[in-house]
Design an enzyme around this catalytic site. Structure first.
Site, short mmCIF file in Angstrom:
data_model
loop_
_atom_site.label_atom_id
_atom_site.label_comp_id
_atom_site.label_asym_id
_atom_site.label_seq_id
_atom_site.Cartn_x
_atom_site.Cartn_y
_atom_site.Cartn_z
N HIS A 229 0.86 -1.20 0.00
CA HIS A 229 0.00 0.00 0.00
C HIS A 229 0.89 1.24 0.00
O HIS A 229 1.67 1.43 -0.92
CB HIS A 229 -0.94 -0.08 1.21
CG HIS A 229 -2.05 0.92 1.25
ND1 HIS A 229 -2.38 1.75 0.23
CD2 HIS A 229 -2.94 1.21 2.26
CE1 HIS A 229 -3.41 2.51 0.57
NE2 HIS A 229 -3.77 2.21 1.80
N HIS A 270 -2.31 -2.44 -9.55
CA HIS A 270 -3.28 -1.76 -8.68
C HIS A 270 -4.51 -2.64 -8.55
O HIS A 270 -4.90 -3.33 -9.48
CB HIS A 270 -3.69 -0.40 -9.26
CG HIS A 270 -4.26 0.51 -8.25
ND1 HIS A 270 -5.59 0.50 -7.93
CD2 HIS A 270 -3.70 1.43 -7.44
CE1 HIS A 270 -5.83 1.40 -7.00
NE2 HIS A 270 -4.69 1.98 -6.68
N ASP A 327 2.80 5.40 -6.86
CA ASP A 327 4.08 5.32 -6.13
C ASP A 327 5.29 5.21 -7.02
O ASP A 327 6.43 5.30 -6.53
CB ASP A 327 4.04 4.09 -5.19
CG ASP A 327 2.97 4.28 -4.12
OD1 ASP A 327 2.07 3.43 -4.02
OD2 ASP A 327 3.04 5.30 -3.41
C1 SDX Z 1 -1.47 2.07 -3.42
O1 SDX Z 1 -6.20 0.85 -3.29
C2 SDX Z 1 -5.70 1.99 -3.50
O2 SDX Z 1 -6.35 2.89 -3.99
C3 SDX Z 1 -4.27 2.14 -3.07
C4 SDX Z 1 -3.57 3.42 -3.50
C5 SDX Z 1 -4.13 4.62 -2.78
O3 SDX Z 1 -3.98 5.73 -3.29
O4 SDX Z 1 -4.63 4.45 -1.64
O5 SDX Z 1 -3.71 3.61 -4.88
C6 SDX Z 1 -2.10 3.38 -3.14
O6 SDX Z 1 -1.44 1.25 -2.55
C7 SDX Z 1 -0.93 1.79 -4.79
C8 SDX Z 1 -0.31 0.35 -4.91
C9 SDX Z 1 1.10 0.40 -4.34
N1 SDX Z 1 1.66 -0.96 -4.23
C10 SDX Z 1 2.63 -1.36 -5.05
O7 SDX Z 1 3.08 -0.69 -5.98
C11 SDX Z 1 3.20 -2.73 -4.70
C12 SDX Z 1 3.35 -3.54 -6.00
N2 SDX Z 1 2.04 -3.84 -6.48
C13 SDX Z 1 1.49 -5.16 -6.17
O8 SDX Z 1 1.82 -5.58 -4.87
C14 SDX Z 1 0.04 -5.28 -6.58
O9 SDX Z 1 -0.09 -4.75 -7.84
C15 SDX Z 1 -1.06 -4.74 -5.71
C16 SDX Z 1 -0.92 -5.16 -4.29
C17 SDX Z 1 -1.09 -3.23 -5.77
C18 SDX Z 1 -2.33 -5.31 -6.25
O10 SDX Z 1 -2.17 -6.72 -6.15
P1 SDX Z 1 -3.28 -7.71 -6.72
O11 SDX Z 1 -4.59 -7.39 -6.14
O12 SDX Z 1 -2.79 -9.12 -6.62
O13 SDX Z 1 -3.27 -7.29 -8.25
P2 SDX Z 1 -3.99 -8.06 -9.40
O14 SDX Z 1 -5.15 -8.87 -8.88
O15 SDX Z 1 -4.26 -7.04 -10.44
O16 SDX Z 1 -2.86 -9.09 -9.94
C19 SDX Z 1 -3.10 -9.71 -11.18
C20 SDX Z 1 -1.83 -10.50 -11.52
C21 SDX Z 1 -1.42 -11.51 -10.45
O17 SDX Z 1 -0.73 -12.56 -11.11
P3 SDX Z 1 -1.60 -13.88 -11.64
O18 SDX Z 1 -2.10 -14.54 -10.37
O19 SDX Z 1 -2.73 -13.34 -12.51
O20 SDX Z 1 -0.57 -14.70 -12.39
O21 SDX Z 1 -0.72 -9.61 -11.63
C22 SDX Z 1 0.29 -9.98 -10.71
C23 SDX Z 1 -0.41 -10.76 -9.63
O22 SDX Z 1 0.52 -11.63 -8.98
N3 SDX Z 1 0.88 -8.72 -10.19
C24 SDX Z 1 2.17 -8.43 -10.22
C25 SDX Z 1 2.26 -7.14 -9.68
N4 SDX Z 1 1.05 -6.69 -9.33
C26 SDX Z 1 0.19 -7.69 -9.64
N5 SDX Z 1 3.27 -9.12 -10.67
C27 SDX Z 1 4.46 -8.50 -10.55
N6 SDX Z 1 4.64 -7.25 -10.03
C28 SDX Z 1 3.56 -6.54 -9.60
N7 SDX Z 1 3.73 -5.31 -9.10
#
Ligand code: SDX
Length: 386
Positions: A229, A270, A327
């Site tokens: 986050h 996201h 971020d």
């Molecule tokens: C914020 O919610 C908000 O509004 C938050 C925020 C705010 O203003 O409050 O916008 C702020 O928290 C932004 C996010 C910051 N976090 C990061 O940058 C950390 C890196 N990002 C990931 O941890 C991830 O993208 C999340 C946690 C943000 C979301 O994770 P999800 O819910 O698992 O994402 P998804 O369902 O879209 O994933 C789909 C696929 C998955 O793989 P498969 O199971 O389909 O094979 O994409 C993969 C995920 O594993 N994936 C990534 C990835 N993000 C998702 N793979 C590699 N690197 C990544 N960053």
């Protein structure tokens, strides 16, 4: 349908609450605060305009802005005794740990005199928190570097005052660069609110029990700290340090795609945006402007841009709609302003305080029930002890 927008039943089934504050369309990459696009607020409004808008539903008139600015300026100081809370922390404590503890402690100073059920008192709580967060954040930084804490000054703007408390000392008070103050204010605007994200949902959940607003915001700070986050901005800079050069980008993208490797591309992806996070676009533009105005040629910006370019061409990221989020570039601007990496998430929490307290205020302004999610039980069926 809710007002001007209509949602499919599937969406309505998953919606956790109704709100008039922020609208996101993740597929189209749209972010509106009380109907105004974030791109326009970033260009034409400052942080206190945005605070007034989120709290009250309209941008302030000149008179309202002057009055609001005055109220905020007159609440920037904290109780002198609050300083003693800092001495309980080790000097190398993470500033988010200090912020979480000290903001929670505000309950012991201001909560007794405030009644959640009184709309005026809810307004006072909101103003106090927006006003005091920069002071407490700067105090946490000064404590961590062993320098004396700086008092806020009523003659300075909101972002200018924060940078004054961060970087000036009693021995020398240098004027704050307008370029840096403007960039800082832009960062505050871009992080102000974002619908029902994990930390805002936490604040609403804690607020639904009737807890005082200072305890609610401390809970929001704790939730924001996680690297998935708000902690991601700090993690992006650490990741760019680890990648080091453009030649290593492919190696790290392979790690990000490897399900057996916990490494994620920080600043990418996201829960809601399946397109560009509109804040990332503004952040990137601000990055270019600030670095150009400061005459900084930051190799980490080059690396970040190359990483984005290569990742967006990679089928793994394209198929999963993974784009840069808020971020990805923010850390590069914060570094250019002189903010240490350890303070990046503190800046996010400072900025998001107005979003958290606006949602808290909105929830308490109407009928609400205690938040009590149900679960899908997958454990043992009823059985007797032999
Ligand atoms: C914020 O919610 C908000 O509004 C938050 C925020 C705010 O203003 O409050 O916008 C702020 O928290 C932004 C996010 C910051 N976090 C990061 O940058 C950390 C890196 N990002 C990931 O941890 C991830 O993208 C999340 C946690 C943000 C979301 O994770 P999800 O819910 O698992 O994402 P998804 O369902 O879209 O994933 C789909 C696929 C998955 O793989 P498969 O199971 O389909 O094979 O994409 C993969 C995920 O594993 N994936 C990534 C990835 N993000 C998702 N793979 C590699 N690197 C990544 N960053």
């Amino acid at each position: 349908s809710a007002g001007a927008y209509t949602f499919d039943p599937g969406f309505m089934a998953t919606a956790s609450c109704e709100s008039k504050i922020t609208f996101i369309d993740g597929d189209k990459g749209i972010l509106l605060h009380r109907g105004y696009p974030i791109e326009q607020l970033a260009e034409k409004a400052d942080y206190l305009d945005t605070c007034y808008l989120l709290l009250n539903g309209e941008l302030p008139t000149a008179e309202q802005k002057a009055q609001f600015t005055d109220v905020i300026k007159n609440h920037t100081m904290v109780h002198e005794q609050l300083k003693s809370f800092f001495n309980g922390f080790r000097r190398d404590a993470h500033p988010m740990a200090i912020l979480c503890g000290v903001v929670g402690a505000l309950s012991a100073f201001y909560h007794d005199s405030l009644d959640n059920n009184n709309p005026q008192h809810r307004e006072i709580s909101a103003h106090r928190l927006i006003a005091k967060m920069p002071t407490i954040a700067a105090m946490a930084y000064k404590y961590s570097i062993g320098q004396p804490m700086m008092y806020p000054r009523n003659d300075l703007g909101y972002a200018e005052n924060f940078l004054h408390m961060m970087f000036n000392t009693p021995c020398e008070e240098k004027p704050i660069s307008p370029v840096l103050a403007k960039a800082m204010d832009r960062i505050f605007v871009l992080h102000a609110d974002h619908e029902q994200n994990a930390s805002t949902s936490t604040v609403r959940s804690v607020g639904s029990t009737g807890a005082n607003p200072f305890a609610c915001i401390a809970a929001g700070i704790a939730a924001l700290w996680g690297p998935a986050h708000g902690g991601a901005n700090e993690a992006v800079l650490l990741m760019l340090d680890e990648i080091g050069t453009v030649e290593n980008v492919e190696k790290f993208l392979a790690k990000a795609k490897d399900k057996n490797d916990p490494f994620k591309l920080m600043g990418f992806g996201h829960r809601v945006y399946k397109n560009f996070d509109p804040r990332a676009r503004v952040m990137k533009k601000t990055c270019d402007e600030v670095l150009a105005e400061l005459g900084i040629n930051d190799p980490q910006l080059e690396l970040a841009m190359k990483l984005e370019e290569i990742a967006l061409k990679d089928p793994y990221f394209a198929e999963r709609n993974l784009y840069p989020n808020v971020d990805f570039y923010s850390g590069i601007i914060l570094k250019a302003i002189g903010i240490p990496t350890s303070m990046f998430t503190v800046i996010f929490a400072l900025s998001r305080t107005v979003g958290w307290i606006s949602h808290w205020k909105e929830m308490l302004s109407g009928p609400y029930k205690i938040n009590r999610p149900r679960q899908l039980y997958t454990g043992s069926v009823k059985r007797d002890i032999p």
